[in-house]
Design an enzyme around this catalytic site. Structure first.
Site, mmCIF file in Angstrom:
data_model
loop_
_atom_site.group_PDB
_atom_site.id
_atom_site.type_symbol
_atom_site.label_atom_id
_atom_site.label_comp_id
_atom_site.label_asym_id
_atom_site.label_seq_id
_atom_site.Cartn_x
_atom_site.Cartn_y
_atom_site.Cartn_z
ATOM 1 N N TYR A 1 0.839 -1.200 0.000
ATOM 2 C CA TYR A 1 0.000 0.000 0.000
ATOM 3 C C TYR A 1 0.876 1.253 0.000
ATOM 4 O O TYR A 1 0.653 2.174 -0.784
ATOM 5 C CB TYR A 1 -0.925 -0.013 1.215
ATOM 6 N N HIS B 1 1.379 4.099 -3.037
ATOM 7 C CA HIS B 1 1.119 5.522 -2.801
ATOM 8 C C HIS B 1 2.381 6.371 -2.970
ATOM 9 O O HIS B 1 2.288 7.555 -3.303
ATOM 10 C CB HIS B 1 0.466 5.734 -1.435
ATOM 11 N N TYR C 1 -3.903 15.899 2.005
ATOM 12 C CA TYR C 1 -4.512 14.564 2.013
ATOM 13 C C TYR C 1 -3.530 13.655 2.716
ATOM 14 O O TYR C 1 -2.408 13.464 2.263
ATOM 15 C CB TYR C 1 -4.761 14.099 0.586
ATOM 16 N N TRP D 1 -7.086 3.981 -10.818
ATOM 17 C CA TRP D 1 -6.420 3.836 -9.514
ATOM 18 C C TRP D 1 -7.186 2.871 -8.611
ATOM 19 O O TRP D 1 -6.608 2.001 -7.979
ATOM 20 C CB TRP D 1 -6.275 5.209 -8.851
ATOM 21 N N TRP D 2 -8.491 3.043 -8.558
ATOM 22 C CA TRP D 2 -9.300 2.153 -7.717
ATOM 23 C C TRP D 2 -9.154 0.702 -8.156
ATOM 24 O O TRP D 2 -9.044 -0.193 -7.320
ATOM 25 C CB TRP D 2 -10.757 2.572 -7.755
#
Length: 105
Positions: free
Chosen positions: A19, A23, A42, A77-78
């Site tokens: 993860y 990112h 963010y 991306w999802w």
């Protein structure tokens, strides 16, 4: 005055390093789309014990964050993230809104 929102997501166990890696290499087009939509901050935090992810966003008053979900780069991306975190049938990460209960200024 900027708006702040927070939410929780669920990472599948054993995927914290992946993860973070993904990112660290977030699509530049997606980062630009978020900034263009009024996101000025963010952050995503990981609770290693539960594998919960806690997201925190600061939004401009005139933000268009809701439109980011419609972009092809977001959908790409999802789909890329679907194998390591809980998502719905459309690959949208499952997000549970959080309510602020304390804020020290």
């Amino acid at each position: 005055m900027p708006k702040q929102i927070a939410f929780r997501m669920n990472l599948f166990p054993g995927n914290a390093a992946e993860y973070r890696k993904r990112h660290d290499e977030v699509y530049p087009e997606l980062a630009k789309a978020l900034k263009d939509a009024g996101v000025s901050d963010y952050q995503i935090w990981h609770d290693a014990e539960s594998d919960h992810l806690f997201g925190f966003l600061t939004l401009s008053d005139d933000n268009t964050l809701d439109k980011v979900a419609e972009l092809e780069i977001t959908k790409k991306w999802w789909a890329f993230m679907r194998d390591i975190m809980a998502a719905d049938a459309d690959n949208v990460p499952v997000q549970i809104p959080l309510k602020r209960v304390f804020h020290l200024k």
